[in-house]
Scaffold this motif. Structure first.
Motif, PDB file in Angstrom:
ATOM      1  N   LEU A   1       0.831  -1.195   0.000  1.00  0.00           N
ATOM      2  CA  LEU A   1       0.000   0.000   0.000  1.00  0.00           C
ATOM      3  C   LEU A   1       0.875   1.258   0.000  1.00  0.00           C
ATOM      4  O   LEU A   1       0.611   2.199  -0.737  1.00  0.00           O
ATOM      5  N   VAL A   2       1.920   1.243   0.836  1.00  0.00           N
ATOM      6  CA  VAL A   2       2.839   2.383   0.938  1.00  0.00           C
ATOM      7  C   VAL A   2       4.266   1.881   0.723  1.00  0.00           C
ATOM      8  O   VAL A   2       4.672   0.884   1.326  1.00  0.00           O
ATOM      9  N   GLU A   3       5.013   2.563  -0.152  1.00  0.00           N
ATOM     10  CA  GLU A   3       6.407   2.205  -0.420  1.00  0.00           C
ATOM     11  C   GLU A   3       7.285   3.422  -0.145  1.00  0.00           C
ATOM     12  O   GLU A   3       7.085   4.487  -0.731  1.00  0.00           O
ATOM     13  N   ILE A   4       8.241   3.262   0.761  1.00  0.00           N
ATOM     14  CA  ILE A   4       9.129   4.357   1.161  1.00  0.00           C
ATOM     15  C   ILE A   4      10.530   4.045   0.645  1.00  0.00           C
ATOM     16  O   ILE A   4      11.098   3.002   0.982  1.00  0.00           O
ATOM     17  N   SER A   5      11.090   4.949  -0.173  1.00  0.00           N
ATOM     18  CA  SER A   5      12.405   4.726  -0.786  1.00  0.00           C
ATOM     19  C   SER A   5      13.333   5.900  -0.510  1.00  0.00           C
ATOM     20  O   SER A   5      13.050   7.041  -0.926  1.00  0.00           O
ATOM     21  N   ASN A   6      14.426   5.633   0.221  1.00  0.00           N
ATOM     22  CA  ASN A   6      15.465   6.634   0.507  1.00  0.00           C
ATOM     23  C   ASN A   6      14.877   7.946   1.038  1.00  0.00           C
ATOM     24  O   ASN A   6      15.326   9.032   0.681  1.00  0.00           O
ATOM     25  N   LEU A   7      13.882   7.856   1.905  1.00  0.00           N
ATOM     26  CA  LEU A   7      13.189   9.052   2.393  1.00  0.00           C
ATOM     27  C   LEU A   7      14.075   9.856   3.340  1.00  0.00           C
ATOM     28  O   LEU A   7      14.618   9.325   4.310  1.00  0.00           O
ATOM     29  N   LYS A   8      14.194  11.155   3.048  1.00  0.00           N
ATOM     30  CA  LYS A   8      14.986  12.060   3.880  1.00  0.00           C
ATOM     31  C   LYS A   8      14.166  13.306   4.220  1.00  0.00           C
ATOM     32  O   LYS A   8      13.424  13.813   3.380  1.00  0.00           O
ATOM     33  N   LYS A   9      14.320  13.766   5.455  1.00  0.00           N
ATOM     34  CA  LYS A   9      13.742  15.034   5.851  1.00  0.00           C
ATOM     35  C   LYS A   9      14.747  15.785   6.715  1.00  0.00           C
ATOM     36  O   LYS A   9      15.071  15.370   7.828  1.00  0.00           O
ATOM     37  N   TYR A  10      15.277  16.880   6.172  1.00  0.00           N
ATOM     38  CA  TYR A  10      16.251  17.717   6.877  1.00  0.00           C
ATOM     39  C   TYR A  10      15.599  19.051   7.223  1.00  0.00           C
ATOM     40  O   TYR A  10      14.781  19.577   6.458  1.00  0.00           O
ATOM     41  N   PHE A  11      15.963  19.589   8.382  1.00  0.00           N
ATOM     42  CA  PHE A  11      15.512  20.914   8.799  1.00  0.00           C
ATOM     43  C   PHE A  11      16.737  21.826   8.905  1.00  0.00           C
ATOM     44  O   PHE A  11      17.635  21.560   9.716  1.00  0.00           O
ATOM     45  N   LYS A  12      16.765  22.872   8.118  1.00  0.00           N
ATOM     46  CA  LYS A  12      17.906  23.797   8.145  1.00  0.00           C
ATOM     47  C   LYS A  12      17.724  24.786   9.290  1.00  0.00           C
ATOM     48  O   LYS A  12      16.734  25.520   9.341  1.00  0.00           O
ATOM     49  N   LEU A  13      18.665  24.795  10.226  1.00  0.00           N
ATOM     50  CA  LEU A  13      18.582  25.694  11.383  1.00  0.00           C
ATOM     51  C   LEU A  13      19.156  27.065  11.066  1.00  0.00           C
ATOM     52  O   LEU A  13      18.592  28.096  11.410  1.00  0.00           O
ATOM     53  N   ASP A  14      20.318  27.067  10.419  1.00  0.00           N
ATOM     54  CA  ASP A  14      20.975  28.307  10.006  1.00  0.00           C
ATOM     55  C   ASP A  14      21.917  27.975   8.848  1.00  0.00           C
ATOM     56  O   ASP A  14      21.849  26.888   8.278  1.00  0.00           O
ATOM     57  N   ARG A  15      22.830  28.867   8.527  1.00  0.00           N
ATOM     58  CA  ARG A  15      23.722  28.667   7.376  1.00  0.00           C
ATOM     59  C   ARG A  15      24.624  27.451   7.549  1.00  0.00           C
ATOM     60  O   ARG A  15      25.045  26.839   6.581  1.00  0.00           O
ATOM     61  N   HIS A  16      24.919  27.104   8.787  1.00  0.00           N
ATOM     62  CA  HIS A  16      25.915  26.055   9.027  1.00  0.00           C
ATOM     63  C   HIS A  16      25.340  24.762   9.601  1.00  0.00           C
ATOM     64  O   HIS A  16      26.019  23.733   9.580  1.00  0.00           O
ATOM     65  N   ASN A  17      24.134  24.812  10.131  1.00  0.00           N
ATOM     66  CA  ASN A  17      23.600  23.634  10.840  1.00  0.00           C
ATOM     67  C   ASN A  17      22.291  23.130  10.232  1.00  0.00           C
ATOM     68  O   ASN A  17      21.370  23.921   9.996  1.00  0.00           O
ATOM     69  N   THR A  18      22.245  21.821  10.009  1.00  0.00           N
ATOM     70  CA  THR A  18      21.054  21.160   9.474  1.00  0.00           C
ATOM     71  C   THR A  18      20.749  19.927  10.313  1.00  0.00           C
ATOM     72  O   THR A  18      21.643  19.121  10.599  1.00  0.00           O
ATOM     73  N   VAL A  19      19.494  19.792  10.719  1.00  0.00           N
ATOM     74  CA  VAL A  19      19.067  18.611  11.463  1.00  0.00           C
ATOM     75  C   VAL A  19      18.650  17.528  10.468  1.00  0.00           C
ATOM     76  O   VAL A  19      17.717  17.723   9.693  1.00  0.00           O
ATOM     77  N   LYS A  20      19.354  16.397  10.512  1.00  0.00           N
ATOM     78  CA  LYS A  20      19.017  15.272   9.639  1.00  0.00           C
ATOM     79  C   LYS A  20      18.052  14.355  10.388  1.00  0.00           C
ATOM     80  O   LYS A  20      18.423  13.294  10.897  1.00  0.00           O
ATOM     81  N   ALA A  21      16.791  14.785  10.444  1.00  0.00           N
ATOM     82  CA  ALA A  21      15.789  14.081  11.253  1.00  0.00           C
ATOM     83  C   ALA A  21      15.485  12.694  10.698  1.00  0.00           C
ATOM     84  O   ALA A  21      15.342  11.734  11.442  1.00  0.00           O
TER      85      ALA A  21
END
Length: 333
Positions: A9-29
């Motif tokens: 029913l649902v197929e998830i492939s290489n799913l990524k969700k990043y949140f950019k905090l500022d110019r230098h920091n990104t949360v790889k949730a």
């Protein structure tokens, strides 16, 4: 229960969700998830707080736009650009039950209006009389009384509010529901009631669930298959029975060793697996295997290369170098 036909029913492939905090920091949730959910099953998703499981659920439903990767629902790309009409149809088929029954209900709306909101948006009732009738039926379906419809959320207990949230999700006749820690804010005495209600509704309405939780004993009770997440990555996926009987990933073994056993004698004699330190920050995850900084079995290869998420036996997937033929000898020295 899971259908014998095992239709995806649902197929998830290489799913990524990043949140950019500022110019230098990104949360790889969420950092590259791969798994499928079969029609009619409950897929349990577990892991420590902060591992990214709730973000994964919201991204699958498009409440968050994916940074990369793909989600297919019945073969249709979830995150591709859609018209308003297409989004409306899509949103009707996939719904969410939220973690906090206190925060997820509008305190200024009556229960009738909360549950009927989906009916109104999707034009599923033709008159005021039909609208009220459908809400009353939904209230009874989740174990509440028709008289509750004219009340406000503050007049209910946590368990009753969560039942209202479940009725709201069911109102639009969805096929797939993401239940994001739906019992974690409830008293222990109420948790089993809500889980049993979800199982009953699944059987009656042929629903498919992604059940997100950190309570492994409850996940075992409700899930057909279980995925274990750590720091935005999937560590292991297997049937519920196989995962609890024969865990492969060191992190899964750690989690299961901490689950209390009802028998006091067994609880006193069993060996718990200790891990070092706290979970690293998703802003700066470790190189290679993200669990290596806490893993009691880690060696040099774990720091150099990210393990492949692979099927090591039928329906049992794991991301660990110990089960990779290229590195197996490294762990047997």
């Amino acid at each position: 229960m899971m259908s014998n036909s095992r239709k995806k029913l649902v197929e998830i492939s290489n799913l990524k969700k990043y949140f950019k905090l500022d110019r230098h920091n990104t949360v790889k949730a969420v950092d590259g998830l791969n798994f499928d959910i079969y029609k009619g099953e409950t897929f349990g998703l577990v892991g420590e707080s902060g591992c990214g499981k709730s973000t994964a659920g919201r991204t699958i439903l498009r409440l968050y736009q994916a940074t990369d990767g793909e989600v297919l629902f019945k073969g249709e790309k979830v995150h591709e650009k859609k018209s308003k009409h297409e989004l409306k149809v899509f949103n009707q088929r996939m719904q969410m039950i939220f973690q906090d029954p206190y925060a997820s209900l509008n305190p200024r709306m009556t229960v009738i209006d909360i549950i009927a909101e989906g009916l109104d948006i999707h034009g599923l009732s033709n008159s005021r009389k039909e609208r009220i009738q459908k809400v009353n039926e939904l209230l009874e379906t989740v174990g509440l009384n028709r008289e509750h419809g004219n009340r406000y959320p503050y007049e209910f207990s946590g368990g009753q509010r969560q039942r209202i949230g479940i009725a709201r999700a069911l109102a639009v006749n969805p096929e797939f529901i993401v239940a994001d820690e739906p019992i974690s804010a409830l008293d222990v005495s109420i948790q089993a009631q809500v889980v049993n209600l979800l199982k009953k509704l699944q059987k009656e309405q042929e629903l498919t669930y992604l059940f997100i939780a950190h309570d492994l004993s409850m996940v075992r009770h409700i899930s057909d298959r279980v995925g274990v997440m750590y720091l935005g990555n999937m560590a292991e996926v297997a049937t519920s029975r196989e995962l609890y009987k024969n865990p492969l990933h060191p992190y899964t073994k750690v989690l299961l060793s901490a689950v209390p056993i009802p028998d006091p004698k067994l609880e006193r004699t069993r060996k718990r697996i200790e891990v070092k330190g706290e979970m690293p920050s998703p802003i700066d995850p470790p190189s290679g295997c993200v669990f290596r900084t806490r893993c009691p079995l880690a060696n040099d290869v774990c720091a150099k290369e990210k393990p492949i998420f692979q099927e090591v036996k039928q329906d049992h997937w794991v991301a660990c170098h110990m089960y990779d033929d290229r590195y197996r000898t490294e762990f047997n020295k």
